[in-house]
Design a protein around this motif. Structure first.
Motif, PDB file in Angstrom:
ATOM      1  N   ALA A 240       0.835  -1.205   0.000  1.00 51.82           N
ATOM      2  CA  ALA A 240       0.000   0.000   0.000  1.00 51.82           C
ATOM      3  C   ALA A 240       0.869   1.255   0.000  1.00 51.82           C
ATOM      4  O   ALA A 240       0.575   2.231  -0.699  1.00 51.82           O
ATOM      5  CB  ALA A 240      -0.935  -0.005   1.206  1.00 51.82           C
ATOM      6  N   LEU A 241       1.934   1.245   0.772  1.00 54.24           N
ATOM      7  CA  LEU A 241       2.831   2.404   0.812  1.00 54.24           C
ATOM      8  C   LEU A 241       3.529   2.597  -0.532  1.00 54.24           C
ATOM      9  O   LEU A 241       3.728   3.738  -0.968  1.00 54.24           O
ATOM     10  CB  LEU A 241       3.842   2.257   1.944  1.00 54.24           C
ATOM     11  N   HIS A 242       3.873   1.505  -1.203  1.00 58.68           N
ATOM     12  CA  HIS A 242       4.459   1.623  -2.546  1.00 58.68           C
ATOM     13  C   HIS A 242       3.461   2.259  -3.510  1.00 58.68           C
ATOM     14  O   HIS A 242       3.827   3.127  -4.315  1.00 58.68           O
ATOM     15  CB  HIS A 242       4.888   0.251  -3.091  1.00 58.68           C
ATOM     16  N   ARG A 243       2.204   1.831  -3.448  1.00 56.87           N
ATOM     17  CA  ARG A 243       1.192   2.426  -4.332  1.00 56.87           C
ATOM     18  C   ARG A 243       1.026   3.917  -4.037  1.00 56.87           C
ATOM     19  O   ARG A 243       0.912   4.729  -4.964  1.00 56.87           O
ATOM     20  CB  ARG A 243      -0.154   1.700  -4.172  1.00 56.87           C
ATOM     21  N   GLN A 244       1.035   4.299  -2.764  1.00 59.09           N
ATOM     22  CA  GLN A 244       0.905   5.716  -2.412  1.00 59.09           C
ATOM     23  C   GLN A 244       2.111   6.506  -2.909  1.00 59.09           C
ATOM     24  O   GLN A 244       1.964   7.610  -3.440  1.00 59.09           O
ATOM     25  CB  GLN A 244       0.753   5.878  -0.895  1.00 59.09           C
TER      26      GLN A 244
ATOM     27  N   HIS B 257       1.741   6.934  -6.591  1.00 58.39           N
ATOM     28  CA  HIS B 257       0.672   7.905  -6.840  1.00 58.39           C
ATOM     29  C   HIS B 257       1.193   9.339  -6.663  1.00 58.39           C
ATOM     30  O   HIS B 257       0.955  10.203  -7.512  1.00 58.39           O
ATOM     31  CB  HIS B 257      -0.490   7.623  -5.884  1.00 58.39           C
ATOM     32  N   GLU B 258       1.917   9.573  -5.589  1.00 61.57           N
ATOM     33  CA  GLU B 258       2.454  10.912  -5.345  1.00 61.57           C
ATOM     34  C   GLU B 258       3.482  11.307  -6.398  1.00 61.57           C
ATOM     35  O   GLU B 258       3.527  12.464  -6.813  1.00 61.57           O
ATOM     36  CB  GLU B 258       3.029  10.997  -3.933  1.00 61.57           C
ATOM     37  N   ARG B 259       4.283  10.366  -6.863  1.00 61.93           N
ATOM     38  CA  ARG B 259       5.242  10.667  -7.943  1.00 61.93           C
ATOM     39  C   ARG B 259       4.507  11.084  -9.213  1.00 61.93           C
ATOM     40  O   ARG B 259       4.919  12.008  -9.906  1.00 61.93           O
ATOM     41  CB  ARG B 259       6.120   9.451  -8.230  1.00 61.93           C
TER      42      ARG B 259
ATOM     43  N   LEU C 146       1.484  12.411  -9.400  1.00 61.08           N
ATOM     44  CA  LEU C 146       0.905  13.737  -9.176  1.00 61.08           C
ATOM     45  C   LEU C 146       1.954  14.831  -9.318  1.00 61.08           C
ATOM     46  O   LEU C 146       1.694  15.881  -9.916  1.00 61.08           O
ATOM     47  CB  LEU C 146       0.251  13.819  -7.792  1.00 61.08           C
ATOM     48  N   GLN C 147       3.150  14.595  -8.794  1.00 60.72           N
ATOM     49  CA  GLN C 147       4.227  15.575  -8.925  1.00 60.72           C
ATOM     50  C   GLN C 147       4.638  15.746 -10.384  1.00 60.72           C
ATOM     51  O   GLN C 147       4.899  16.869 -10.831  1.00 60.72           O
ATOM     52  CB  GLN C 147       5.422  15.163  -8.062  1.00 60.72           C
ATOM     53  N   ALA C 148       4.662  14.663 -11.142  1.00 63.13           N
ATOM     54  CA  ALA C 148       4.991  14.746 -12.567  1.00 63.13           C
ATOM     55  C   ALA C 148       3.926  15.549 -13.303  1.00 63.13           C
ATOM     56  O   ALA C 148       4.239  16.359 -14.179  1.00 63.13           O
ATOM     57  CB  ALA C 148       5.135  13.347 -13.170  1.00 63.13           C
ATOM     58  N   MET C 149       2.655  15.327 -12.953  1.00 67.56           N
ATOM     59  CA  MET C 149       1.563  16.076 -13.578  1.00 67.56           C
ATOM     60  C   MET C 149       1.679  17.567 -13.230  1.00 67.56           C
ATOM     61  O   MET C 149       1.475  18.415 -14.096  1.00 67.56           O
ATOM     62  CB  MET C 149       0.210  15.533 -13.127  1.00 67.56           C
ATOM     63  N   ASP C 150       2.015  17.872 -11.981  1.00 63.05           N
ATOM     64  CA  ASP C 150       2.214  19.273 -11.592  1.00 63.05           C
ATOM     65  C   ASP C 150       3.306  19.926 -12.426  1.00 63.05           C
ATOM     66  O   ASP C 150       3.149  21.051 -12.901  1.00 63.05           O
ATOM     67  CB  ASP C 150       2.581  19.376 -10.108  1.00 63.05           C
TER      68      ASP C 150
END
Length: 94
Positions: free
Chosen positions: A38-42, A45-47, A49-53
């Motif tokens: 689960a922590l790997h998926r999170q 996910h955050e990576r 989102l940062q790439a999209m930003d």
């Protein structure tokens, strides 16, 4: 065995129950493995989102800020082109 950091965490009872159920049903080898996945998926996910930003910042720096009206039109267009796989397409969905 690979190096691991031991953590002590507090989680909601339903989350702990889901982890134990995953182990009991054989979907996970241990509660620790379930939490680690689960922590790997999170983290992934955050990576993303940062790439999209970063992408949006670069796009808007070159082309200007994307207006709310442009976003609404993109949503309408995507919904109009969507293929319904379950249920019915609602009329007037926009």
């Amino acid at each position: 065995m690979t190096d691991k950091d031991k953590l002590s965490v507090t989680v909601d009872p339903d989350v702990a129950a889901a982890a134990r159920a995953a182990v009991s049903s054989g979907r996970s080898g241990s509660v620790s493995a379930w939490v680690n996945e689960a922590l790997h998926r999170q983290m992934d996910h955050e990576r993303r989102l940062q790439a999209m930003d970063r992408f949006l910042a670069a796009y808007e720096a070159e082309h200007g800020v994307i207006a709310d009206e442009e976003m609404a039109e993109a949503v309408r267009s995507a919904r109009a082109d969507a293929i319904v796989v379950r249920g019915k397409r609602s009329h007037g969905a926009a």
